[in-house]
Design a protein around this motif. Structure first.
Motif, short mmCIF file in Angstrom:
data_model
loop_
_atom_site.label_atom_id
_atom_site.label_comp_id
_atom_site.label_asym_id
_atom_site.label_seq_id
_atom_site.Cartn_x
_atom_site.Cartn_y
_atom_site.Cartn_z
N PRO A 163 9.15 10.62 74.42
CA PRO A 163 8.74 12.00 74.19
C PRO A 163 9.81 12.76 73.39
O PRO A 163 11.00 12.62 73.62
CB PRO A 163 8.62 12.57 75.61
N GLU A 164 9.36 13.53 72.44
CA GLU A 164 10.27 14.36 71.66
C GLU A 164 9.54 15.61 71.24
O GLU A 164 8.32 15.68 71.27
CB GLU A 164 10.74 13.60 70.42
N LYS A 165 10.30 16.62 70.90
CA LYS A 165 9.69 17.89 70.51
C LYS A 165 8.76 17.68 69.33
O LYS A 165 9.14 17.14 68.30
CB LYS A 165 10.80 18.90 70.14
N GLY A 166 7.54 18.13 69.50
CA GLY A 166 6.55 18.00 68.45
C GLY A 166 5.91 16.63 68.38
O GLY A 166 5.10 16.36 67.51
N GLY A 167 6.26 15.73 69.30
CA GLY A 167 5.73 14.38 69.26
C GLY A 167 4.60 14.17 70.24
O GLY A 167 3.64 14.93 70.31
N LEU A 168 4.75 13.10 71.00
CA LEU A 168 3.70 12.66 71.92
C LEU A 168 3.26 13.73 72.89
O LEU A 168 2.07 13.92 73.11
CB LEU A 168 4.21 11.43 72.69
N GLU A 169 4.24 14.46 73.46
CA GLU A 169 3.86 15.41 74.51
C GLU A 169 3.03 16.56 73.96
O GLU A 169 2.17 17.12 74.65
CB GLU A 169 5.11 15.94 75.23
N VAL A 170 3.26 16.94 72.69
CA VAL A 170 2.46 18.01 72.09
C VAL A 170 1.03 17.54 71.90
O VAL A 170 0.06 18.23 72.23
CB VAL A 170 3.07 18.45 70.74
N SER A 178 3.65 7.48 68.23
CA SER A 178 2.87 8.38 69.09
C SER A 178 2.32 7.66 70.32
O SER A 178 2.00 8.30 71.32
CB SER A 178 1.72 9.01 68.30
N ILE A 179 2.23 6.34 70.23
CA ILE A 179 1.73 5.55 71.36
C ILE A 179 2.86 5.08 72.27
O ILE A 179 2.79 5.19 73.50
CB ILE A 179 0.95 4.31 70.86
N TYR A 180 3.93 4.59 71.65
CA TYR A 180 4.98 3.94 72.44
C TYR A 180 6.32 4.68 72.42
O TYR A 180 7.21 4.36 73.21
CB TYR A 180 5.22 2.52 71.92
N GLY A 181 6.46 5.65 71.52
CA GLY A 181 7.75 6.30 71.37
C GLY A 181 8.10 7.20 72.53
O GLY A 181 7.24 7.65 73.30
N ALA A 199 -1.58 9.05 57.99
CA ALA A 199 -0.34 8.78 58.71
C ALA A 199 0.05 7.31 58.56
O ALA A 199 -0.81 6.42 58.47
CB ALA A 199 -0.51 9.13 60.18
N SER A 200 1.35 7.07 58.55
CA SER A 200 1.84 5.69 58.44
C SER A 200 1.67 4.96 59.77
O SER A 200 1.50 5.57 60.83
CB SER A 200 3.33 5.70 58.07
N THR A 201 1.72 3.64 59.68
CA THR A 201 1.60 2.82 60.89
C THR A 201 2.71 3.16 61.88
O THR A 201 2.47 3.25 63.08
CB THR A 201 1.66 1.33 60.53
N GLU A 202 3.91 3.35 61.38
CA GLU A 202 5.04 3.65 62.26
C GLU A 202 4.87 5.00 62.96
O GLU A 202 5.20 5.14 64.15
CB GLU A 202 6.35 3.64 61.46
N THR A 203 4.34 5.98 62.26
CA THR A 203 4.11 7.29 62.88
C THR A 203 3.11 7.18 64.02
O THR A 203 3.32 7.73 65.11
CB THR A 203 3.58 8.29 61.83
N LEU A 204 2.03 6.46 63.78
CA LEU A 204 1.02 6.30 64.83
C LEU A 204 1.56 5.43 65.97
O LEU A 204 1.25 5.70 67.14
CB LEU A 204 -0.24 5.67 64.24
N ARG A 205 2.35 4.41 65.64
CA ARG A 205 2.92 3.57 66.69
C ARG A 205 3.86 4.40 67.58
O ARG A 205 3.88 4.25 68.80
CB ARG A 205 3.67 2.40 66.08
#
Length: 331
Positions: free
Chosen positions: A167-174, A162-165, A154-160
């Motif tokens: 909530p969105e469908k299929g994202g952090l909450e999943v 997941s930490i700070y973004g 995973a890219s740095t932005e994807t992981l970032r």
């Protein structure tokens, strides 16, 4: 050993009046209320119960007729529930659980909790260094549905995100829900499988620690170790503590089964099981609290310092509660 028929008649004649008196008192309590008993009746009830137990013991040892033994067993059982089965109001039981029962049970498994905590931390370190040495291990350790794209590739932005973004469908909450569900299952299984000498419990805790360590490798490699820790501990201070207590409760039972000491294995396991059950009731409550933190605090609070402050506060709260609440004063 048996006694002759004339002895049976004498036995009944000497004791039957007590049986009948006890039965009459029990009928009055069951049909009406304990308040209908006089002071003399209240004094007589435990005496009559002990007398009936004595009669039952003699009847069994001397092989009296089965109908008499069945009658005395039934009478003794009814008396037991009248004398000892009266429960406190629900609110008082709940208050007693929180004020003494739960923290005392947790203090009773401190050695096992320390072992489980050390195993969890050691396994997390092992998982971290294992994936660090060979990133291919990540996919072998972490199920795809749990990783959900958050892996070594995973890219740095994807992981970032997941930490700070947000909530969105299929994202952090999943990811958060999957991790919470996984940890809840580990907690329950770690306790339930403790009877097998604690071995499955140890394996479950170790596997969960390795999984967390593998995730750390992915985030640390992108310079996001601190952020991932804040994201994890805001609820993990409660959730991971619950896992450790569940594992300790399971190990407590396993140790009692393996090393019962002077007691029988069944008696040792029964005592450990009762203590472990109290701990697990509290563990379920801790998981509910972690779920609330999971669903609200972690998604609403994105500042690392605030996350660590909340985590430290929750951990301190649990530590103080289990260490001091319910201790009886000595002196």
């Amino acid at each position: 050993m048996t006694i002759p028929a004339f002895g049976v008649s004498q036995f009944r004649a000497e004791r039957e009046a007590d049986w009948q008196q006890l039965e009459a008192l029990l009928d009055r309590v069951e049909r009406k209320s304990p308040r209908r008993l006089s002071s003399a009746d209240l004094v007589a009830l435990p005496r009559l119960y002990r007398s009936t137990l004595s009669s039952l013991s003699i009847a069994r040892e001397t092989s009296l007729d089965g109908s008499m033994i069945a009658y005395l067993e039934s009478l003794s059982t009814r008396a037991y529930f009248i004398l000892y089965g009266v429960r406190e109001p629900a609110w008082r039981q709940i208050a007693g659980f929180f004020a003494h029962g739960w923290p005392a049970a947790v203090r009773g498994i401190v050695p096992e909790a320390l072992i489980i905590a050390a195993l969890f931390l050691g396994s997390a370190l092992a998982g971290y260094f294992l994936v660090l040495a060979d990133p291919g291990w990540f996919n072998a350790i972490v199920p795809g549905e749990l990783a959900n794209g958050r892996n070594m590739q995973a890219s740095t932005e994807t992981l970032r995100q997941s930490i700070y973004g947000a909530p969105e469908k299929g994202g952090l909450e999943v990811f958060a829900t999957a991790l919470f569900t996984h940890n809840s299952q580990v907690s329950i299984l770690a306790f339930a499988l403790g009877f097998a000498f604690g071995i499955p419990t140890l394996l479950l805790i170790a596997s969960n620690g390795i999984l967390i360590g593998a995730f750390y490798t992915a985030f640390i490699s992108k310079g996001l170790g601190v952020g991932f820790t804040g994201w994890l501990v805001i609820h993990g201070s409660t959730e991971l503590s619950a896992i450790i207590l569940a594992g300790a409760a399971g190990l407590h039972i396993g140790r009692a089964v393996a090393f019962p000491g002077a007691r029988s294995r069944l008696a040792a396991a029964g005592e450990a099981g009762r203590r472990g059950a109290l701990v697990m009731i509290g563990v379920v409550l801790m998981l509910l609290v972690a779920g609330l933190l999971e669903g609200f605090a972690r998604q609403l609070i994105t500042d690392d310092i605030a996350r660590f402050a909340i985590a430290a506060g929750m951990f301190a709260l649990w530590l103080i509660y289990f260490s001091f609440v319910g201790r009886r004063a000595h002196g």
